[in-house]
Design an enzyme around this catalytic site. Sequence first.
Site: not given
Lengths: 253, 253
Positions: A51, A53, A199
């Site tokens: 999923r 971002d 990230r």
Amino acid sequence: MPLYALTLEYDGTPFVGWQRQGSGLSIQQVLEEAGAALDGGVMPLAIAAGRTDAGVHAEGQVAQLALQREMAPERLREALNFHMKPHPLVVVRAALAPASWNARFSAVQRGYRYRILNRRARPALEAGRVWHVPAPLDAAAMHAAAQGLLGRHDFSAYRAAACQAKTPVRTLGRLDVMRQGEEVLILAEARSFLHHQIRNLAGTLLEVGLGKRGVEWPRRVLESQDRSKAGQTAPPEGLTFLFVRYGEEIGWL
Amino acid sequence: MPLYALTLEYDGTPFVGWQRQGSGLSIQQVLEEAGAALDGGVMPLAIAAGRTDAGVHAEGQVAQLALQREMAPERLREALNFHMKPHPLVVVRAALAPASWNARFSAVQRGYRYRILNRRARPALEAGRVWHVPAPLDAAAMHAAAQGLLGRHDFSAYRAAACQAKTPVRTLGRLDVMRQGEEVLILAEARSFLHHQIRNLAGTLLEVGLGKRGVEWPRRVLESQDRSKAGQTAPPEGLTFLFVRYGEEIGWL
């Protein structure tokens, strides 16, 4: 009801991310609405391997879509691509999947690339596709630091507060950092990742690349299991979902 | 008056091309207006190595800009990049150039890349950067055909009607065609090119790649010196200006 496997490519810039939410257009919504157009208006459910971002791109996201209508996979690909125009989202490959297969839970490995544009000038051609870091980065030091994070660990220190995973334990199979011309690339592979894990890893390795922290620091952050110890969350636009591997063969067309 | 050499990167999508014209925003205008902001409002003249068409991109266009103000090249680069925001145009490198140097006339070699996305699905990530050709291309046949065009020839058959060059004779130094994953790349190098020459070459080689014409056909088109014999002009978005080489050394910073 036939179950289809779809390899998706998208530019994440205009989307709120994979998942449907009230705040704007999601990749899931565009795909499901295209599916509904083929299925007499009945809205199907799409499930993705990852999923992603808002702002995160994909070259090889995989989704499943169950339709009432049975079609040849190549015809389904063409029809979905027609209905998803003009959004920057396409089905690159399609296959009829075994009924037991699940795009998310059957995945055994996922691969991502994080791109840093490491030069003084801001990006013109690659705007929205790279994280611009003007100060010179030591990619070799970042790579050395990354090697200390491989294997099975509690990645709480690199996990978003909003992460919904049941456990913070993940097995990082690859975390390579390399310079390619003006870019520094981070290639990450694991069975699955925590929310913002890549990230947060990128933002932490950056500190090493800038010389602000030593090569051992990202490992110490890992061991602290404390999110407040890690670097910043790198911006989404540098991240691309590259591939998903499954245990069972999918007869892609 | 100091003369500066600037290496430019730009996304050609929102521009009407290099050259100023009434119909919209040009790269030349954005660069000259940024120069004027540094020069007390006096509009300088920018000259480019290649006057790229609307939609054509650059990774290594070179332009000259004469300013009244003397500045360190790295400061000039930063200042121009600041003033050119938010346009997708940046100065990647800058140098103080010899007064005898001319960005256009001193160039001894220019290099371009033409990208064809050769798959069924339309581009999502590379929309605006590639020519989408869904039917399978034989890149090896295109390459073989391209080799028959190398050297010094009258390229009238591959020249735009609007071309203002004094002579249609050009020396093609390189015309390589290669497959790279889902893309077919054309790399072209010459001292200089005629207007639309690379896009007309790409459109003609395409016919060979599709199997509609034989490997000898682009050479026969060349020898005809007749534009109406060649293939279509390939769309601008696949083309990127890669580099310019000069006889004299430029001390890029």
